[in-house]
Design a protein around this motif. Structure first.
Motif, PDB file in Angstrom:
ATOM      1  N   ASP A  50       0.848  -1.197   0.000  1.00 47.05           N
ATOM      2  CA  ASP A  50       0.000   0.000   0.000  1.00 47.05           C
ATOM      3  C   ASP A  50       0.888   1.254   0.000  1.00 47.05           C
ATOM      4  N   ASP A  51       0.929   1.952  -1.143  1.00 45.11           N
ATOM      5  CA  ASP A  51       1.782   3.149  -1.258  1.00 45.11           C
ATOM      6  C   ASP A  51       1.407   4.205  -0.224  1.00 45.11           C
ATOM      7  N   ASP A  52       0.099   4.411  -0.029  1.00 43.92           N
ATOM      8  CA  ASP A  52      -0.327   5.468   0.912  1.00 43.92           C
ATOM      9  C   ASP A  52       0.127   5.136   2.330  1.00 43.92           C
ATOM     10  N   PHE A  53      -0.030   3.859   2.712  1.00 44.76           N
ATOM     11  CA  PHE A  53       0.405   3.444   4.050  1.00 44.76           C
ATOM     12  C   PHE A  53       1.905   3.665   4.202  1.00 44.76           C
ATOM     13  N   ARG A  55       3.804   5.728   2.590  1.00 49.20           N
ATOM     14  CA  ARG A  55       4.101   7.166   2.666  1.00 49.20           C
ATOM     15  C   ARG A  55       3.805   7.706   4.058  1.00 49.20           C
ATOM     16  N   SER A  56       2.742   7.197   4.682  1.00 46.09           N
ATOM     17  CA  SER A  56       2.394   7.677   6.026  1.00 46.09           C
ATOM     18  C   SER A  56       3.457   7.275   7.050  1.00 46.09           C
ATOM     19  N   ARG A  60       8.836   6.871   0.429  1.00 45.63           N
ATOM     20  CA  ARG A  60       8.249   7.528  -0.745  1.00 45.63           C
ATOM     21  C   ARG A  60       7.246   6.638  -1.478  1.00 45.63           C
ATOM     22  N   GLY A  61       7.116   5.416  -1.053  1.00 42.08           N
ATOM     23  CA  GLY A  61       6.156   4.481  -1.639  1.00 42.08           C
ATOM     24  C   GLY A  61       6.377   3.134  -1.002  1.00 42.08           C
ATOM     25  N   ARG A  62       5.655   2.141  -1.530  1.00 39.99           N
ATOM     26  CA  ARG A  62       5.756   0.824  -0.887  1.00 39.99           C
ATOM     27  C   ARG A  62       7.178   0.255  -1.011  1.00 39.99           C
ATOM     28  N   HIS A 115      12.662   0.461  -2.455  1.00 42.30           N
ATOM     29  CA  HIS A 115      11.274   0.612  -2.877  1.00 42.30           C
ATOM     30  C   HIS A 115      10.965  -0.307  -4.055  1.00 42.30           C
TER      31      HIS A 115
END
Lengths: 173, 151
Positions: A50-53, A55-56, A60-62, A115
């Motif tokens: 999950d890229d958003d997770f 990033r949180s 910068r991504g998964r 990544h």
């Protein structure tokens, strides 16, 4: 059979200590490879999916699961003795019957997160070849060091890995 | 795999771990041919040692197929990265395989903190790792360094 730890390593094999392979670009792993990793291990960590997770959490991504970093060239089944292989261990002049390969151990360091989709390059070298006798007979222990760098030529991964090669038995032996 | 739970939701912090702290233990298995074939497919490693009962009896002198070392390492690493939480990181891992995991065996992994960085700018902990089968026989031993966020 007169194999012994004292005689099984030929001078030719001993001279391979220090043998270094070329720097080779690794095949870039895809989301599909990661999905198959998740299927095989149950490791549905959202950092890998999950890229958003990711990033949180400050990336910068998964991320690539750590065990997938740098492993492609050393796990794809290649014929033993393949002279064009870039896994130098497969080029070693070990006795022909010693095809029973066991993972004896490893020491791995991940220096930076990697990544998904990042281009990587790898180089490996043989650092030690020894022999000893155990419950499976005489084993040839080959230790190699693999180094993986990213597109900025930063070292992201090193692994010191030992495999044990044993004589393969014939049926009925 | 008997344990499909991924417990990354919780974030661990450097301040919360002391030498002697037991990290989460995990048990996987019993090992099936489905586990080993899935792994062989992922790794593109068709070595019969990991799925072919007849071949391993005749050629490797074993009673049945065994898990690959990389598969066991992957499960151990999953336990560690789940425990770390999203902002923690596995930095180093050393493993020595001491006994095989056969078809039907379970793998129980444990980790215990044994050392802690004294430099808050480099917040790592070192852990001793151990794997055992259903009979309590050791299958691997190891050590890892984990990097944790500070509060």
């Amino acid at each position: 059979m007169n194999e012994s730890p004292e005689t099984i390593i030929s001078d030719e094999l001993r001279r391979c200590i220090g043998l270094k392979g070329p720097v080779r670009a690794l095949e870039t792993l895809s989301a599909s490879d990661v999905r198959r990793y998740v299927d095989a291990t149950g490791d549905a960590n959202p950092l890998w999916l999950d890229d958003d997770f990711a990033r949180s959490a400050g990336y910068r991504g998964r991320l690539l699961p750590p065990i997938l970093v740098g492993w492609t060239p050393f796990s794809i089944k290649e014929p033993e003795g393949n002279a064009s292989s870039f896994d130098v261990r497969r080029q070693l002049p070990v006795p022909a019957a010693y095809t029973n390969v066991r993972n004896a151990g490893s020491e791995t360091e991940w220096l930076k997160p990697v990544h998904l989709g990042e281009p990587l390059a790898c180089q490996s070298r043989i650092v030690d070849i020894t022999a000893r006798e155990g419950r499976m007979g005489v084993g040839i222990y080959v230790t190699q060091v693999e180094e993986v760098r990213n597109a900025e030529d930063e070292l992201v991964f090193t692994r010191r890995h030992t495999v044990a090669l044993f004589r393969e038995r014939q049926a009925g032996e | 795999m008997s344990d499909d739970s991924t417990t990354i939701a919780e974030q661990r912090f450097f301040e919360d771990v002391q030498p002697g702290t037991e990290l989460a233990a995990r048990e996987y298995g019993p090992l099936t041919v489905i586990d080993t074939v899935r792994w062989a497919g992922l790794q593109e490693n068709t070595q019969q040692l990991h799925y072919d009962r007849d071949w391993v009896r005749d050629h490797a002198g074993l009673r049945t197929f065994i898990a690959s070392g990389a598969y066991r390492q992957a499960l151990l690493m999953r336990m560690l990265t789940d425990w770390l939480g999203p902002r923690g990181r596995l930095r180093k891992l050393g493993i020595r395989h001491t006994y095989s995991t056969f078809e039907g065996d379970t793998m129980r992994f444990t980790a215990r903190a044994v050392e802690k960085s004294e430099d808050p700018a480099d917040p790592w902990i070192a852990c001793e790792l151990e794997g055992a089968n259903q009979e309590g026989r050791q299958i691997l031993t190891g050590r890892c360094t984990l990097v944790l966020p500070t509060r």
